[in-house]
Design an enzyme around this catalytic site. Sequence first.
Site, PDB file in Angstrom:
ATOM      1  N   LYS A  53      16.036  32.955  35.123  1.00 22.16           N
ATOM      2  CA  LYS A  53      14.590  32.398  35.002  1.00 22.16           C
ATOM      3  C   LYS A  53      13.544  33.138  35.858  1.00 22.16           C
ATOM      4  CE  LYS A  53      16.387  27.737  34.226  1.00 22.16           C
ATOM      5  NZ  LYS A  53      16.745  26.376  34.757  1.00 22.16           N
ATOM      6  N   GLN A  97      16.550  22.448  39.466  1.00 17.99           N
ATOM      7  CA  GLN A  97      17.810  22.832  38.603  1.00 17.99           C
ATOM      8  C   GLN A  97      18.833  21.669  38.744  1.00 17.99           C
ATOM      9  OE1 GLN A  97      18.090  25.813  37.002  1.00 17.99           O
ATOM     10  NE2 GLN A  97      20.052  25.542  36.478  1.00 17.99           N
ATOM     11  N   ASP A 120      10.205  21.242  32.435  1.00 21.26           N
ATOM     12  CA  ASP A 120      11.318  20.872  32.010  1.00 21.26           C
ATOM     13  C   ASP A 120      11.376  19.773  30.791  1.00 21.26           C
ATOM     14  OD1 ASP A 120      13.792  22.244  32.347  1.00 21.26           O
ATOM     15  OD2 ASP A 120      14.027  21.336  34.466  1.00 21.26           O
TER      16      ASP A 120
HETATM   17  N1  GUE Z   1      16.516  21.472  35.202  1.00 23.39           N
HETATM   18  C1  GUE Z   1      17.151  22.333  34.560  1.00 23.39           C
HETATM   19  N2  GUE Z   1      16.671  22.977  33.573  1.00 23.39           N
HETATM   20  C2  GUE Z   1      17.357  23.901  32.808  1.00 23.39           C
HETATM   21  O1  GUE Z   1      16.998  24.484  31.577  1.00 23.39           O
HETATM   22  C3  GUE Z   1      18.666  23.933  32.828  1.00 23.39           C
HETATM   23  C4  GUE Z   1      19.305  23.344  34.189  1.00 23.39           C
HETATM   24  N3  GUE Z   1      18.336  22.543  35.056  1.00 23.39           N
HETATM   25  N4  GUE Z   1      20.630  23.483  34.402  1.00 23.39           N
HETATM   26  C5  GUE Z   1      21.361  24.214  33.744  1.00 23.39           C
HETATM   27  C6  GUE Z   1      21.007  24.459  32.124  1.00 23.39           C
HETATM   28  C7  GUE Z   1      21.802  25.835  31.447  1.00 23.39           C
HETATM   29  N5  GUE Z   1      20.487  26.472  31.237  1.00 23.39           N
HETATM   30  C8  GUE Z   1      20.774  27.938  30.889  1.00 23.39           C
HETATM   31  C9  GUE Z   1      19.878  28.814  31.087  1.00 23.39           C
HETATM   32  C10 GUE Z   1      20.090  30.107  30.877  1.00 23.39           C
HETATM   33  C11 GUE Z   1      20.884  30.701  30.184  1.00 23.39           C
HETATM   34  C12 GUE Z   1      21.095  32.055  29.765  1.00 23.39           C
HETATM   35  O2  GUE Z   1      20.478  32.992  30.060  1.00 23.39           O
HETATM   36  N6  GUE Z   1      22.257  32.235  28.992  1.00 23.39           N
HETATM   37  C13 GUE Z   1      22.536  33.637  28.855  1.00 23.39           C
HETATM   38  C14 GUE Z   1      23.820  34.178  29.566  1.00 23.39           C
HETATM   39  C15 GUE Z   1      23.999  33.833  30.944  1.00 23.39           C
HETATM   40  C16 GUE Z   1      25.271  34.037  31.550  1.00 23.39           C
HETATM   41  O3  GUE Z   1      25.702  35.191  31.498  1.00 23.39           O
HETATM   42  O4  GUE Z   1      25.741  32.991  32.234  1.00 23.39           O
HETATM   43  C17 GUE Z   1      23.186  33.674  27.095  1.00 23.39           C
HETATM   44  O5  GUE Z   1      23.430  32.677  26.723  1.00 23.39           O
HETATM   45  O6  GUE Z   1      22.863  34.890  26.829  1.00 23.39           O
HETATM   46  C18 GUE Z   1      21.835  29.622  29.727  1.00 23.39           C
HETATM   47  C19 GUE Z   1      21.719  28.306  30.070  1.00 23.39           C
HETATM   48  C20 GUE Z   1      19.509  25.971  31.562  1.00 23.39           C
HETATM   49  N7  GUE Z   1      19.574  24.630  32.270  1.00 23.39           N
END
Ligand code: GUE
Length: 308
Positions: A53, A97, A120
């Site tokens: 982020k 988060q 969010d």
């Molecule tokens: N208040 C809150 N808001 C959220 O939006 C929130 C949260 N809590 N808690 C956890 C989940 C999960 N989430 C992700 C963010 C980025 C990737 C992301 O960048 N994924 C990459 C790969 C990341 C890696 O390599 O682990 C991809 O799919 O290509 C995934 C999942 C946001 N979340």
Amino acid sequence: MSARILDGRTLSKEIRASLLERSLRIRNKGHAPGLAVILVGNDPASKVYVRNKSKACGECGVMSKVFLFPNSVSEHELIELIEKLNASNEIDGVLVQLPLPGHVNVRNIMGCISVNKDVDGFHLYNVGGLVVGGTIFPPCTPYGVQLLLETAKIEVSGKNVVIVGASNIVGKPMALMLLQKDATVSICHIKTNDLSLYTKLADVLIVAAGKPGLITADMVKNNVVVIDVGINRMPDGSITGDVDFDNVKHKASWITPVPGGVGPMTVTMLIENTIRSAELRMSINNLEVTKLEKQNQVYGLSKLLGQV
Ligand SMILES: Nc1nc(=O)c2c([nH]1)NC[C@@H]1CN(c3ccc(C(=O)N[C@@H](CCC(=O)O)C(=O)O)cc3)C=[N+]21
Ligand SMILES: [Mg+2]
């Protein structure tokens, strides 16, 4: 046959370029869009997401501030910080988060975030907005999925959309957003008796269950559109989704990869919400913002939505 790829990484890059332009326009008026991220504890996955982020904020000209707390933090300490961020003119978005430690009540915390900075979309006011057909801040993951579908010109009106997973942050808001687009929506979950009965009906299948390999090729019909929201960390450190990608791709017309599908879109939509919040704040008289902010009242809703 092999499905076409819904490439969230490439689409994210394009959107982030246009977000940078919007951000620069705001900066030219004397304000740097700002996002505050509150991270509690030492969960390695949460750290990766928060790092992603911050990096994305940098690409889009958004100032990001990360506030770290130990697992032992009290609800009171978190609320104190959130109230400061609510009142700060430098901050347009506040994100806590998830997951939070068990002794912290998520509802209490989310309820303290100003509805005008709830990028969010987890505050009950914004959740309620989704129910009645519009919200200032669509939750980032469903918002990203919707944009992936729209960009590929995949029409959902009248289609059978099946969602596997009924979480508050993905499954339920996703269902409401697609219902608003006139899809026929089914939500399956861990207690669903016969999952494949539903998945076989799906024209669009959205999976957010957190179980690697849950969806196999025999569970879907030909030409299905498959959106995999799952992120499962494997023992070798790689990540994989909830769908058996290598086999399902031969039946699907479109499919998202993991990584590189929904994940990058989630982060991009968070920035979009933050920049939209900044644009909205800039468009409203400062005194008015401060007054409404103090009362935790919503401004600009009708402006954004046209009508509610
Ligand atoms: N208040 C809150 N808001 C959220 O939006 C929130 C949260 N809590 N808690 C956890 C989940 C999960 N989430 C992700 C963010 C980025 C990737 C992301 O960048 N994924 C990459 C790969 C990341 C890696 O390599 O682990 C991809 O799919 O290509 C995934 C999942 C946001 N979340
Ligand atoms: Mg999310």
